[in-house]
Design a protein around this motif. Structure first.
Motif, PDB file in Angstrom:
ATOM      1  N   LYS A  16       0.823  -1.220   0.000  1.00  0.00           N
ATOM      2  CA  LYS A  16       0.000   0.000   0.000  1.00  0.00           C
ATOM      3  C   LYS A  16       0.850   1.260   0.000  1.00  0.00           C
ATOM      4  O   LYS A  16       0.555   2.235  -0.680  1.00  0.00           O
ATOM      5  CB  LYS A  16      -0.891   0.004   1.248  1.00  0.00           C
ATOM      6  N   ALA A  17       1.925   1.232   0.782  1.00  0.00           N
ATOM      7  CA  ALA A  17       2.746   2.436   0.911  1.00  0.00           C
ATOM      8  C   ALA A  17       3.437   2.798  -0.403  1.00  0.00           C
ATOM      9  O   ALA A  17       3.836   3.948  -0.599  1.00  0.00           O
ATOM     10  CB  ALA A  17       3.778   2.241   2.018  1.00  0.00           C
ATOM     11  N   PHE A  18       3.553   1.831  -1.284  1.00  0.00           N
ATOM     12  CA  PHE A  18       4.224   2.072  -2.568  1.00  0.00           C
ATOM     13  C   PHE A  18       3.511   3.172  -3.356  1.00  0.00           C
ATOM     14  O   PHE A  18       4.125   3.901  -4.126  1.00  0.00           O
ATOM     15  CB  PHE A  18       4.258   0.772  -3.383  1.00  0.00           C
ATOM     16  N   GLU A  19       2.203   3.291  -3.115  1.00  0.00           N
ATOM     17  CA  GLU A  19       1.407   4.313  -3.813  1.00  0.00           C
ATOM     18  C   GLU A  19       1.610   5.700  -3.189  1.00  0.00           C
ATOM     19  O   GLU A  19       1.216   6.694  -3.770  1.00  0.00           O
ATOM     20  CB  GLU A  19      -0.096   3.986  -3.736  1.00  0.00           C
ATOM     21  N   MET A  20       2.157   5.759  -1.978  1.00  0.00           N
ATOM     22  CA  MET A  20       2.290   7.056  -1.298  1.00  0.00           C
ATOM     23  C   MET A  20       3.521   7.810  -1.826  1.00  0.00           C
ATOM     24  O   MET A  20       4.538   7.182  -2.122  1.00  0.00           O
ATOM     25  CB  MET A  20       2.436   6.844   0.223  1.00  0.00           C
ATOM     26  N   THR A  21       3.388   9.121  -1.892  1.00  0.00           N
ATOM     27  CA  THR A  21       4.494   9.887  -2.490  1.00  0.00           C
ATOM     28  C   THR A  21       5.622  10.088  -1.490  1.00  0.00           C
ATOM     29  O   THR A  21       5.409  10.539  -0.368  1.00  0.00           O
ATOM     30  CB  THR A  21       3.985  11.271  -2.966  1.00  0.00           C
ATOM     31  N   ASP A  22       6.801   9.723  -1.945  1.00  0.00           N
ATOM     32  CA  ASP A  22       8.007   9.819  -1.125  1.00  0.00           C
ATOM     33  C   ASP A  22       8.676  11.157  -1.473  1.00  0.00           C
ATOM     34  O   ASP A  22       9.240  11.299  -2.554  1.00  0.00           O
ATOM     35  CB  ASP A  22       8.903   8.619  -1.502  1.00  0.00           C
ATOM     36  N   THR A  23       8.585  12.155  -0.554  1.00  0.00           N
ATOM     37  CA  THR A  23       9.040  13.497  -0.920  1.00  0.00           C
ATOM     38  C   THR A  23      10.424  13.848  -0.366  1.00  0.00           C
ATOM     39  O   THR A  23      10.990  14.874  -0.718  1.00  0.00           O
ATOM     40  CB  THR A  23       8.041  14.552  -0.368  1.00  0.00           C
ATOM     41  N   LEU A  24      10.946  13.011   0.498  1.00  0.00           N
ATOM     42  CA  LEU A  24      12.184  13.400   1.185  1.00  0.00           C
ATOM     43  C   LEU A  24      13.415  13.173   0.307  1.00  0.00           C
ATOM     44  O   LEU A  24      13.511  12.166  -0.401  1.00  0.00           O
ATOM     45  CB  LEU A  24      12.335  12.587   2.476  1.00  0.00           C
ATOM     46  N   ASP A  25      14.360  14.135   0.379  1.00  0.00           N
ATOM     47  CA  ASP A  25      15.587  13.951  -0.411  1.00  0.00           C
ATOM     48  C   ASP A  25      16.584  13.071   0.354  1.00  0.00           C
ATOM     49  O   ASP A  25      16.458  12.864   1.564  1.00  0.00           O
ATOM     50  CB  ASP A  25      16.210  15.320  -0.749  1.00  0.00           C
ATOM     51  N   GLU A  26      17.566  12.590  -0.376  1.00  0.00           N
ATOM     52  CA  GLU A  26      18.528  11.633   0.191  1.00  0.00           C
ATOM     53  C   GLU A  26      19.289  12.206   1.388  1.00  0.00           C
ATOM     54  O   GLU A  26      19.579  11.509   2.354  1.00  0.00           O
ATOM     55  CB  GLU A  26      19.531  11.169  -0.884  1.00  0.00           C
ATOM     56  N   GLU A  27      19.608  13.503   1.300  1.00  0.00           N
ATOM     57  CA  GLU A  27      20.358  14.161   2.379  1.00  0.00           C
ATOM     58  C   GLU A  27      19.569  14.110   3.690  1.00  0.00           C
ATOM     59  O   GLU A  27      20.101  13.759   4.758  1.00  0.00           O
ATOM     60  CB  GLU A  27      20.637  15.620   1.941  1.00  0.00           C
ATOM     61  N   THR A  28      18.265  14.431   3.604  1.00  0.00           N
ATOM     62  CA  THR A  28      17.412  14.428   4.798  1.00  0.00           C
ATOM     63  C   THR A  28      17.318  12.996   5.354  1.00  0.00           C
ATOM     64  O   THR A  28      17.386  12.777   6.568  1.00  0.00           O
ATOM     65  CB  THR A  28      15.988  14.930   4.437  1.00  0.00           C
ATOM     66  N   LYS A  29      17.175  12.031   4.452  1.00  0.00           N
ATOM     67  CA  LYS A  29      17.064  10.638   4.899  1.00  0.00           C
ATOM     68  C   LYS A  29      18.304  10.222   5.678  1.00  0.00           C
ATOM     69  O   LYS A  29      18.213   9.598   6.728  1.00  0.00           O
ATOM     70  CB  LYS A  29      16.867   9.713   3.686  1.00  0.00           C
ATOM     71  N   LYS A  30      19.446  10.597   5.124  1.00  0.00           N
ATOM     72  CA  LYS A  30      20.698  10.214   5.771  1.00  0.00           C
ATOM     73  C   LYS A  30      20.812  10.876   7.147  1.00  0.00           C
ATOM     74  O   LYS A  30      21.181  10.237   8.137  1.00  0.00           O
ATOM     75  CB  LYS A  30      21.884  10.635   4.882  1.00  0.00           C
ATOM     76  N   GLN A  31      20.418  12.144   7.186  1.00  0.00           N
ATOM     77  CA  GLN A  31      20.532  12.894   8.436  1.00  0.00           C
ATOM     78  C   GLN A  31      19.610  12.316   9.521  1.00  0.00           C
ATOM     79  O   GLN A  31      20.015  12.125  10.663  1.00  0.00           O
ATOM     80  CB  GLN A  31      20.178  14.359   8.166  1.00  0.00           C
ATOM     81  N   ARG A  32      18.367  12.022   9.138  1.00  0.00           N
ATOM     82  CA  ARG A  32      17.433  11.471  10.134  1.00  0.00           C
ATOM     83  C   ARG A  32      17.903  10.113  10.646  1.00  0.00           C
ATOM     84  O   ARG A  32      17.847   9.830  11.840  1.00  0.00           O
ATOM     85  CB  ARG A  32      16.028  11.352   9.526  1.00  0.00           C
ATOM     86  N   LEU A  33      18.372   9.289   9.721  1.00  0.00           N
ATOM     87  CA  LEU A  33      18.857   7.971  10.131  1.00  0.00           C
ATOM     88  C   LEU A  33      20.037   8.118  11.099  1.00  0.00           C
ATOM     89  O   LEU A  33      20.092   7.475  12.154  1.00  0.00           O
ATOM     90  CB  LEU A  33      19.278   7.149   8.904  1.00  0.00           C
ATOM     91  N   ASP A  34      20.972   9.010  10.755  1.00  0.00           N
ATOM     92  CA  ASP A  34      22.150   9.232  11.601  1.00  0.00           C
ATOM     93  C   ASP A  34      21.738   9.695  12.999  1.00  0.00           C
ATOM     94  O   ASP A  34      22.292   9.261  14.004  1.00  0.00           O
ATOM     95  CB  ASP A  34      23.061  10.309  11.000  1.00  0.00           C
ATOM     96  N   GLU A  35      20.739  10.600  13.038  1.00  0.00           N
ATOM     97  CA  GLU A  35      20.311  11.118  14.347  1.00  0.00           C
ATOM     98  C   GLU A  35      19.758   9.995  15.231  1.00  0.00           C
ATOM     99  O   GLU A  35      20.054   9.925  16.419  1.00  0.00           O
ATOM    100  CB  GLU A  35      19.231  12.201  14.159  1.00  0.00           C
ATOM    101  N   ILE A  36      18.980   9.128  14.618  1.00  0.00           N
ATOM    102  CA  ILE A  36      18.399   8.016  15.399  1.00  0.00           C
ATOM    103  C   ILE A  36      19.512   7.080  15.876  1.00  0.00           C
ATOM    104  O   ILE A  36      19.583   6.707  17.051  1.00  0.00           O
ATOM    105  CB  ILE A  36      17.354   7.237  14.562  1.00  0.00           C
ATOM    106  N   ILE A  37      20.394   6.733  14.961  1.00  0.00           N
ATOM    107  CA  ILE A  37      21.459   5.779  15.315  1.00  0.00           C
ATOM    108  C   ILE A  37      22.366   6.362  16.403  1.00  0.00           C
ATOM    109  O   ILE A  37      22.718   5.684  17.368  1.00  0.00           O
ATOM    110  CB  ILE A  37      22.264   5.356  14.060  1.00  0.00           C
ATOM    111  N   THR A  38      22.722   7.640  16.244  1.00  0.00           N
ATOM    112  CA  THR A  38      23.615   8.264  17.233  1.00  0.00           C
ATOM    113  C   THR A  38      22.960   8.302  18.609  1.00  0.00           C
ATOM    114  O   THR A  38      23.579   7.951  19.623  1.00  0.00           O
ATOM    115  CB  THR A  38      23.989   9.701  16.789  1.00  0.00           C
TER     116      THR A  38
END
Ligand code: SAH
Ligand code: SF4
Ligand code: F3S
Length: 479
Positions: free
Chosen positions: A361-383
């Motif tokens: 279902k989620a495949f139909e949802m629009t993914d608006t985030l850029d790669e930089e933001t994705k990397k930053q959010r992931l890093d924040e969680i991991i850190t």
């Protein structure tokens, strides 16, 4: 060596059988993905051994190469595509070599694999493993490409004894499939509908494993809390297994927060041999995102279960899975996830960036985030999680904890790896001697897999504890 006496009787039976029937065909298997896949590989090896195939760890000498695959995220599938590229050289050297794709990718990408990957000879989905020998034979004898990907509503391989590797830990599949249909997830499509193994057979298998030297079992399922067999639910099963094998450490994975019942928590608290550890994927700290994910619980409901677990079982190990950057996740919603991590203070967390999966279902949802933001959010969680894990682990320094010794450490044969009741891994020297405050030798000896020993924690990082045996206490080992 110490471990030899722990070889499972049952497994040696299968191995004996297998030697008798051996047609000298060698099969090499690589397993990817979750514990269910590792457990399934043991089922496939059992089916193959009865048909005269011998497992080899040397790919060069194999007649059959099987990859048991995972589809959960795009990079899991890319890994297999690239591995298939590596295998071309073996096929060139030996045109009779049979290459097979098992598991979730077989189910999801059957056409693509058959049409585009010429080196693949057989494709077998998770419910068709009984057919693997026949498909291999047809490929060898008739040059036929084989495909078996039907999903079943009843297959649980209940009658097949997995061909387990020697060791004190064993996986025990108790149910298969998933009916939850989280909007991001391929598992309901690759593994089909939920079905549970027989209550009696699981309990009997646990007893047999104990007699064969196993001291630590993981009850496995995509969602163990959905276990349902006749009138029994998962809490009943866990209780029955724990009572039937009091000398066995019993753990389970994975549970879905929607149906983790108070009855289950009470059962965990009641039995000393049930590991005080819960892996409960939250996925997101935002109710809006949880709704879009079709996760069926709110953050508040999730927190209630986790805090209750802590209250009932102080010191319990808690871990989770998080999907960062689900389509449309705002910065505030990302911060809500960080807040939950801070509030719960997990011992550990597995964090993934959302990966779009076709047909979900989620495949139909629009993914608006850029790669930089994705990397930053992931890093924040991991850190953040790393800091918390380090804080929790460091606070254990100086304490004495019972540790079940499992295997030799991967990094050095001088050390063993064991686990605490709350599922933390501890590195312990294999030969030890300890002295009291006046320098007198009070304890010396060797450690063996299968022993439960008291360990003084002497150091920690965010993933591992380090310690020294203090004195031997009750041993879980038979010899
Ligand atoms: N049945 C388990 C999860 C199995 S998949 C459960 O519900 O708890 C393991 C983890 O992979 C999930 O918890 C989720 O965090 C992650 N995952 C699943 N699908 C994903 C996707 N499309 N993108 C990123 N991570 C995903
Ligand atoms: Fe996937 Fe959700 Fe089922 Fe877990 S519960 S396997 S995340 S659909
Ligand atoms: Fe992967 Fe299939 Fe397990 S998709 S996580 S191997 S159920």
């Amino acid at each position: 060596m110490e471990l030899s006496h722990l070889i499972l009787n049952n497994e040696s039976e299968v191995r004996k059988n297998f030697n008798r029937l051996s047609n000298d065909k060698k099969v090499y298997v690589e397993t990817y993905g979750c514990q269910m896949n590792f457990s399934d590989t043991e089922i496939v090896l059992s089916v193959l051994s009865k048909n005269g195939y011998n497992e080899t760890s040397d790919i060069e000498e194999s007649d059959v190469i099987l990859l048991n695959t995972c589809s959960i995220r795009e990079n899991a599938e890319n890994r297999i595509y690239s591995r298939l590229g590596d295998l071309i050289k073996y096929k060139k050297r030996n045109p009779d070599l049979v290459i097979g794709i098992l598991g979730c990718m077989a189910e999801r990408l059957r056409k693509d694999l058959l049409q585009k990957k010429k080196i693949v000879d057989i494709i077998v989905g998770p419910d068709e493993y009984r057919k693997v020998p026949e498909l291999i034979e047809n490929s060898v004898e008739k040059g036929e490409k084989g495909i078996a990907v039907k999903l079943s509503r009843t297959e649980t391989y209940d009658d097949i004894t997995p061909l387990r590797r020697e060791g004190i830990t064993a996986w025990l599949s108790i149910m298969r499939g998933c009916d939850k249909f989280c909007s991001f997830c391929v598992v309901p499509f690759t593994r089909g509908r939920e079905r549970s193994r027989s209550f009696i057979n699981i309990t009997e298998e646990s007893k047999r494993l104990y007699d064969e030297g196993v001291r630590d079992i993981w009850l496995l399922g995509q969602n163990v809390n959905s276990y349902k067999y006749e009138e029994y639910d998962f809490a009943d099963l866990l209780k029955n297994v724990a009572a039937a094998v009091p000398g066995m450490r019993v753990r389970y994975i994975t549970s879905h927060p929607y149906d983790l019942s108070d009855k289950l928590l009470e059962t965990m608290a009641e039995y000393d041999n049930i590991c005080k550890y819960i892996h409960l994927p939250i996925q997101s700290g935002s109710d809006r995102i949880l709704k879009l994910m079709n996760r069926l619980y709110s953050v508040k409901e999730y927190m209630r279960v986790m805090l209750k677990a802590r209250e009932m079982m102080p010191g319990i190990g808690l871990s989770t899975d998080i999907i960062s950057c689900f389509p449309g996740e705002t910065d505030d919603e990302h911060k809500m996830t960080l807040d939950v991590i801070r509030e719960i203070e997990y011992d550990s967390a597995f964090t993934f960036v959302y990966s779009p999966r076709e047909n979900t279902k989620a495949f139909e949802m629009t993914d608006t985030l850029d790669e930089e933001t994705k990397k930053q959010r992931l890093d924040e969680i991991i850190t953040l999680q790393r800091e918390i894990s380090f804080k929790i682990n460091s606070a254990l320094t100086g304490s004495v904890m019972p540790v079940l010794v499992e295997t030799l450490s991967k990094k050095s044969e001088d050390n063993f790896m064991g686990r605490t009741d709350c599922n933390k891994s501890v590195i312990i020297p294999r030969n030890f001697s300890s002295v009291d405050m006046s320098g007198n030798l009070i304890n010396t000896g060797f450690i063996k897999a299968g022993e439960l020993i008291n360990v003084e924690i002497t150091g920690a990082n965010s993933a591992t504890l380090f310690g020294n045996p203090v004195r031997k206490n009750e041993t879980l080992s038979k010899s």
